[in-house]
Scaffold this motif. Structure first.
Motif, mmCIF file in Angstrom:
data_model
loop_
_atom_site.group_PDB
_atom_site.id
_atom_site.type_symbol
_atom_site.label_atom_id
_atom_site.label_comp_id
_atom_site.label_asym_id
_atom_site.label_seq_id
_atom_site.Cartn_x
_atom_site.Cartn_y
_atom_site.Cartn_z
ATOM 1 N N SER A 71 0.867 -1.191 -0.172
ATOM 2 C CA SER A 71 -0.113 -0.079 -0.103
ATOM 3 C C SER A 71 0.822 1.294 0.003
ATOM 4 C CB SER A 71 -0.793 0.023 1.372
ATOM 5 O OG SER A 71 -0.338 -0.044 2.243
ATOM 6 N N SER A 72 0.202 2.264 -0.672
ATOM 7 C CA SER A 72 1.226 3.399 -0.657
ATOM 8 C C SER A 72 0.158 4.821 -0.396
ATOM 9 C CB SER A 72 1.626 3.756 -2.154
ATOM 10 O OG SER A 72 0.764 3.686 -3.007
ATOM 11 N N PRO A 73 0.824 5.797 0.272
ATOM 12 C CA PRO A 73 0.026 6.835 0.581
ATOM 13 C C PRO A 73 -1.040 7.508 -0.313
ATOM 14 C CG PRO A 73 2.337 7.263 1.021
ATOM 15 C CD PRO A 73 2.274 6.051 0.045
ATOM 16 N N THR A 74 -2.084 7.622 0.291
ATOM 17 C CA THR A 74 -3.341 7.896 -0.543
ATOM 18 C C THR A 74 -3.118 9.213 -1.327
ATOM 19 O OG1 THR A 74 -4.776 6.862 0.880
ATOM 20 C CG2 THR A 74 -5.845 8.523 -0.501
ATOM 21 N N GLY A 75 -3.569 9.423 -2.593
ATOM 22 C CA GLY A 75 -3.367 10.820 -3.469
ATOM 23 C C GLY A 75 -2.262 10.677 -4.254
ATOM 24 N N SER A 76 -1.409 9.643 -4.231
ATOM 25 C CA SER A 76 -0.340 9.590 -5.035
ATOM 26 C C SER A 76 -0.538 8.439 -5.924
ATOM 27 C CB SER A 76 1.070 9.402 -4.073
ATOM 28 O OG SER A 76 1.105 8.306 -3.397
ATOM 29 N N ARG A 77 0.296 8.326 -6.883
ATOM 30 C CA ARG A 77 0.494 7.211 -7.723
ATOM 31 C C ARG A 77 1.636 6.639 -8.024
ATOM 32 N NH1 ARG A 77 0.864 5.672 -13.182
ATOM 33 N NH2 ARG A 77 1.781 7.962 -13.513
ATOM 34 N N LEU A 78 1.660 5.269 -7.616
ATOM 35 C CA LEU A 78 3.047 4.460 -7.960
ATOM 36 C C LEU A 78 3.476 4.827 -9.186
ATOM 37 C CD1 LEU A 78 3.006 1.383 -5.890
ATOM 38 C CD2 LEU A 78 3.799 3.556 -5.306
ATOM 39 N N LYS A 79 4.781 4.919 -9.466
ATOM 40 C CA LYS A 79 5.331 5.072 -10.881
ATOM 41 C C LYS A 79 6.052 3.895 -11.339
ATOM 42 C CE LYS A 79 9.205 7.415 -11.272
ATOM 43 N NZ LYS A 79 9.994 8.545 -11.465
ATOM 44 N N THR A 80 6.636 3.128 -10.090
ATOM 45 C CA THR A 80 7.407 1.807 -10.612
ATOM 46 C C THR A 80 7.555 0.953 -9.338
ATOM 47 O OG1 THR A 80 9.248 0.989 -11.370
ATOM 48 C CG2 THR A 80 9.566 2.655 -10.364
ATOM 49 N N ILE A 81 7.644 -0.158 -9.565
ATOM 50 C CA ILE A 81 7.822 -1.431 -8.319
ATOM 51 C C ILE A 81 9.081 -2.149 -8.777
ATOM 52 C CG2 ILE A 81 5.718 -1.262 -7.193
ATOM 53 C CD1 ILE A 81 5.194 -4.128 -8.517
ATOM 54 N N GLN A 82 10.083 -2.565 -7.691
ATOM 55 C CA GLN A 82 11.107 -3.438 -8.264
ATOM 56 C C GLN A 82 11.599 -4.311 -7.193
ATOM 57 O OE1 GLN A 82 14.310 -0.350 -8.465
ATOM 58 N NE2 GLN A 82 13.898 -0.069 -10.547
ATOM 59 N N TRP A 83 12.228 -5.540 -7.604
ATOM 60 C CA TRP A 83 12.630 -6.456 -6.779
ATOM 61 C C TRP A 83 14.148 -6.612 -6.934
ATOM 62 C CZ3 TRP A 83 10.748 -9.327 -2.829
ATOM 63 C CH2 TRP A 83 9.443 -9.495 -2.576
ATOM 64 N N LEU A 84 14.781 -6.523 -5.864
ATOM 65 C CA LEU A 84 16.341 -6.272 -5.759
ATOM 66 C C LEU A 84 16.802 -7.595 -5.181
ATOM 67 C CD1 LEU A 84 16.984 -2.716 -5.068
ATOM 68 C CD2 LEU A 84 16.822 -3.507 -7.382
ATOM 69 N N LYS A 85 17.954 -8.057 -5.458
ATOM 70 C CA LYS A 85 18.559 -9.072 -4.666
ATOM 71 C C LYS A 85 19.982 -8.658 -4.077
ATOM 72 C CE LYS A 85 20.048 -14.098 -5.630
ATOM 73 N NZ LYS A 85 21.416 -14.028 -5.140
ATOM 74 N N ASP A 86 20.002 -9.103 -2.799
ATOM 75 C CA ASP A 86 21.347 -9.063 -2.055
ATOM 76 C C ASP A 86 21.515 -7.656 -1.116
ATOM 77 O OD1 ASP A 86 21.750 -11.631 -2.683
ATOM 78 O OD2 ASP A 86 22.982 -10.905 -4.380
ATOM 79 N N ASP A 87 20.868 -6.815 -1.945
ATOM 80 C CA ASP A 87 21.043 -5.492 -1.114
ATOM 81 C C ASP A 87 19.789 -4.483 -1.433
ATOM 82 O OD1 ASP A 87 23.142 -3.654 0.427
ATOM 83 O OD2 ASP A 87 22.198 -2.460 -1.263
ATOM 84 N N LYS A 88 19.192 -3.974 -0.462
ATOM 85 C CA LYS A 88 17.985 -2.796 -0.803
ATOM 86 C C LYS A 88 18.409 -1.763 -1.654
ATOM 87 C CE LYS A 88 16.565 -2.099 3.147
ATOM 88 N NZ LYS A 88 15.666 -1.683 4.404
ATOM 89 N N ARG A 89 19.470 -1.245 -1.620
ATOM 90 C CA ARG A 89 19.940 -0.073 -2.394
ATOM 91 C C ARG A 89 20.563 -0.512 -3.627
ATOM 92 N NH1 ARG A 89 22.230 3.484 2.165
ATOM 93 N NH2 ARG A 89 22.943 1.346 2.955
ATOM 94 N N TYR A 90 21.435 -1.239 -3.663
ATOM 95 C CA TYR A 90 22.653 -1.433 -4.536
ATOM 96 C C TYR A 90 22.578 -2.755 -5.152
ATOM 97 C CZ TYR A 90 24.291 2.669 -2.411
ATOM 98 O OH TYR A 90 24.570 4.070 -1.754
ATOM 99 N N GLY A 91 21.383 -3.464 -4.650
ATOM 100 C CA GLY A 91 21.413 -4.958 -5.336
ATOM 101 C C GLY A 91 21.159 -5.221 -6.559
ATOM 102 N N THR A 92 21.280 -6.286 -7.012
ATOM 103 C CA THR A 92 20.885 -6.894 -8.682
ATOM 104 C C THR A 92 19.512 -6.504 -9.020
ATOM 105 O OG1 THR A 92 22.705 -8.194 -8.497
ATOM 106 C CG2 THR A 92 21.267 -8.536 -10.120
ATOM 107 N N LEU A 93 19.252 -5.871 -10.058
ATOM 108 C CA LEU A 93 17.910 -5.735 -10.371
ATOM 109 C C LEU A 93 17.244 -7.092 -10.709
ATOM 110 C CD1 LEU A 93 15.367 -4.235 -10.859
ATOM 111 C CD2 LEU A 93 16.341 -3.830 -13.024
#
Length: 370
Positions: A71-93
């Motif tokens: 779920s995301s804040p009301t009133g905004s629209r999600l632009k993209t979602i992603q799954w990463l592996k091994d690290d939440k910031r610099y992990g493999t897409l």
């Protein structure tokens, strides 16, 4: 510099440039204005949230579904979602929506097409290998530039298939009654479970129940058929991947019901008192449980019914059945007698064994063994 707070939300600030500070200030004011407008309308704001299991186990070669909702804040629209592996910031897409042009994106991974409408971020990975094992992180970004990655990661563990499958069967199977066998596994993709060894089960039906939150994400495949005495001793196997040969096995032990022909035949052939009379002389009485009574009209018929499903487990052996006796013919190759010796022990000492051993001249040697 990227900063991740305790909630997992990503914010961008700068320690040295006025432009970055202004941009951060504008984003903060935009978010605050949106929140005030939402509350003014009497609507309770929905916060960032991701729901997914902490750990998932799957087998190599199978297809796994990692359930996920957001779920995301009301009133905004999600632009993209992603799954990463091994690290939440610099992990493999692993996978992204919209589709990322990244050539290193996982070719066997996907997310639902209607992810935004259904708030469904379930990750599916097919044809698993040991290299797919690891930590997976979900990340989303809205049209205001705000990003969220959740608190927890999903640990994917690759294990042996047979240890994950569960097969349930009735404690007692009676001829003529319906038998229901259920094979289950957690986090499996629909359509991947299979029952093997069903040839001759008639009528037979299969029903699959896909995994969901209501059944703890357990996918089940139910097999139902009517038990027959011919099914006794048959092994059925549930597998989770196309190339799997082990899986989970269940052996059918079929009981004949009270008025069935099986107890009648068994009583006729087993524990039989037998003696020989010649004139006024009688031999001692012996109790026999092999062969069939000689001279009885029903013996050949009953013996044939009783031994109908008696078949050799090795292709080099052949069981030849007579009216009241049987002979096992076995082929010996390079002096290896293990196949027919096993058959002799399984069939009993009263079975005549006919062994055939090829000779160099192309002829065969025949010998008899007890």
């Amino acid at each position: 510099m990227e900063i991740w707070d305790e909630s997992g939300r990503e914010n961008e600030t700068s320690s040295g440039t006025r432009a970055n500070i202004d941009r951060s200030f504008r984003m903060t004011m935009t978010t605050l204005l949106w929140a005030l407008l939402t509350l003014a309308q009497g609507v309770v704001a929905v916060q960032w949230e991701v729901k997914a299991p902490r750990a998932v186990m799957a087998a190599a070669g199978t297809c796994v579904r990692i359930p996920c909702s957001f779920s995301s804040p009301t009133g905004s629209r999600l632009k993209t979602i992603q799954w990463l592996k091994d690290d939440k910031r610099y992990g493999t897409l692993i996978v992204s929506s919209p589709e990322s042009p990244d050539p290193h994106r996982h070719p066997r991974a996907k997310i639902p097409e209607q992810w935004q409408r259904d708030k469904d971020c379930t990750l599916t990975i097919d044809s698993l290998t040991k290299r797919d094992e690891g930590r997976y992180y979900f990340r989303m970004e809205n049209n205001l530039g705000a990003k969220y990655s959740g608190r927890d990661r999903v640990l994917l563990d690759i294990s042996g298939e047979s240890s994950l499958l569960t097969v349930s069967s009735p404690e007692e199977i009676t001829e003529g009654n319906e038998v229901v066998l259920t094979c289950s596994v957690k986090f499996a993709c629909p359509g991947h479970l299979r029952w093997r060894g069903m040839d001759g089960l008639d009528p037979v039906s299969e029903t699959e129940t896909p995994g969901s939150a209501e059944n703890s994400w357990t996918t089940s495949l139910t097999l139902s058929f009517v038990a027959s005495y011919q099914h006794h001793g048959r092994s059925l196997r549930c597998v989770h991947s196309p190339g799997e040969s082990a899986g989970k096995k269940v052996t059918l032990i079929v009981n004949c019901f009270e008025h069935n022909i099986c107890p009648w035949i068994k009583d006729f052939l087993a524990d039989r008192p037998q003696s020989v009379r010649m004139g006024s002389h009688h031999s001692p009485t012996l109790t026999r449980s092999t062969g069939a009574p000689q001279g009885c009209v029903l013996s050949p018929l009953r013996y044939a019914l009783y031994t109908y499903d008696c078949k050799p487990p090795h292709s080099t052996n052949t069981i030849i059945k007579f009216a009241n006796d049987a002979t096992v013919a076995g082929l010996i190759t390079d002096g290896d007698e293990s196949a027919y010796r096993e058959e002799t022990g399984r069939s009993g000492a009263d079975v005549t064994l006919l062994m055939m051993q090829p000779t160099g001249s192309g002829k065969a040697l025949f010998c008899l063994a007890p």
